[in-house]
Design an enzyme around this catalytic site. Structure first.
Site: not given
Ligand code: KIV
Length: 271
Positions: A51-52, A90, A119, A188
């Site tokens: 989703d970045s 995602d 994810k 992360e």
């Protein structure tokens, strides 16, 4: 010095990823479209449709407004471009708040794309939701540590795992997600020590981003590592090329050639 590694040649599956722990480092990269996915196909065991994309592709300031529709659209494109890597979608903010909502969202991903896994960001509070998905035939990748979907609630991006107490929380999260059924865990933005201890505490592979070298694999956002995203540069991002500069120079040449009547020439015309 780096030794050229063997390209990905066979279809990567959930089982083959699980077997890589302790044997071979896992390479994961994000992709949002078929063109880049096909370039990455033989270089990464896993492709994350992250989703970045809401930031680097859509130009928004965080990931929170990405929608399930957008994630499905981009996953379809990535699946069209790359067949060998295991493709992970995602789950965007707000798409997995209850077990039923999460299952409906994941079923849409499975029915409308050929992604093999979804994810979900979150620690032990997501245990029930994740185990419901796994019980219903969905492969899930976990995501702990710095979780971009919590940026507004936490007032910024905060590196985790700097105290013993926080390392223990991360280990508890990792174990809860493993017992819920995730087959891989992204960690992360944590200290190297935290990533090492989390990796040692679970039997599933861990994939780090800004988490040092002790994880079972690494993931980077393609537009960061290829130098296209310059809004901010986290310390952990290694830029392998200055993509923005290379592309800009090429487009400047094109502009100059059009303006000066150099392009198109005979070689690039039908005559
Ligand atoms: O959205 C994304 O690209 C991600 C990676 C940073 C792991 O979640």
């Amino acid at each position: 010095m780096s030794i050229h590694s063997k390209p990905v040649e066979k279809k990567v599956t959930v089982n083959s990823v699980k077997k890589m722990k302790g044997v071979e480092k896992i390479v994961m990269i994000t992709a949002y479209d078929a063109l880049f996915a096909s370039i990455f196909e033989k270089e990464a065991e896993m492709i994350l449709v992250g989703d970045s994309l809401n930031m680097s592709f859509m130009g928004r300031s965080d990931t929170l407004s990405a929608t399930l529709e957008q994630m499905i659209y981009h996953t379809q494109a990535v699946c069209n471009g790359a067949k060998l890597p295991l493709i992970v979608t995602d789950m965007p903010f707000g798409s997995c708040n209850t077990p039923d909502e999460a299952l409906n969202s994941a079923i849409r991903v499975y029915k409308e794309t050929s992604a093999e896994a979804v994810k979900i960001e979150g620690g032990k509070e997501k245990k029930e939701i994740i185990s419901y998905l796994c019980d219903n035939g969905i492969a899930v990748v976990g995501h702990i540590g710095l979780m971009p979907q919590f940026v507004r609630a936490e007032g910024g991006y905060r590196v985790r795992g700097k105290s013993e107490e926080d390392i223990n929380t991360l280990i508890e999260d990792a174990k809860a997600l493993e017992s819920a059924g995730v087959f891989t865990l992204i960690i992360e933005g944590v200290s190297n020590e935290a990533a090492k201890r989390v990796t040692e505490s679970v039997s599933i592979p861990t994939i780090g981003i800004g988490a040092g070298d002790a994880t079972d694999g690494q993931v980077l956002v393609w537009s960061d590592m290829l130098g296209f995203f310059d809004k901010f540069k986290p310390k952990f991002v290694k830029e392998y090329i200055d993509g923005a500069d290379i592309v800009k120079r090429a487009v400047m040449r094109y502009r100059d050639e059009v303006k000066n009547g150099i392009f198109p020439d005979e070689e690039h015309s039908y005559g």
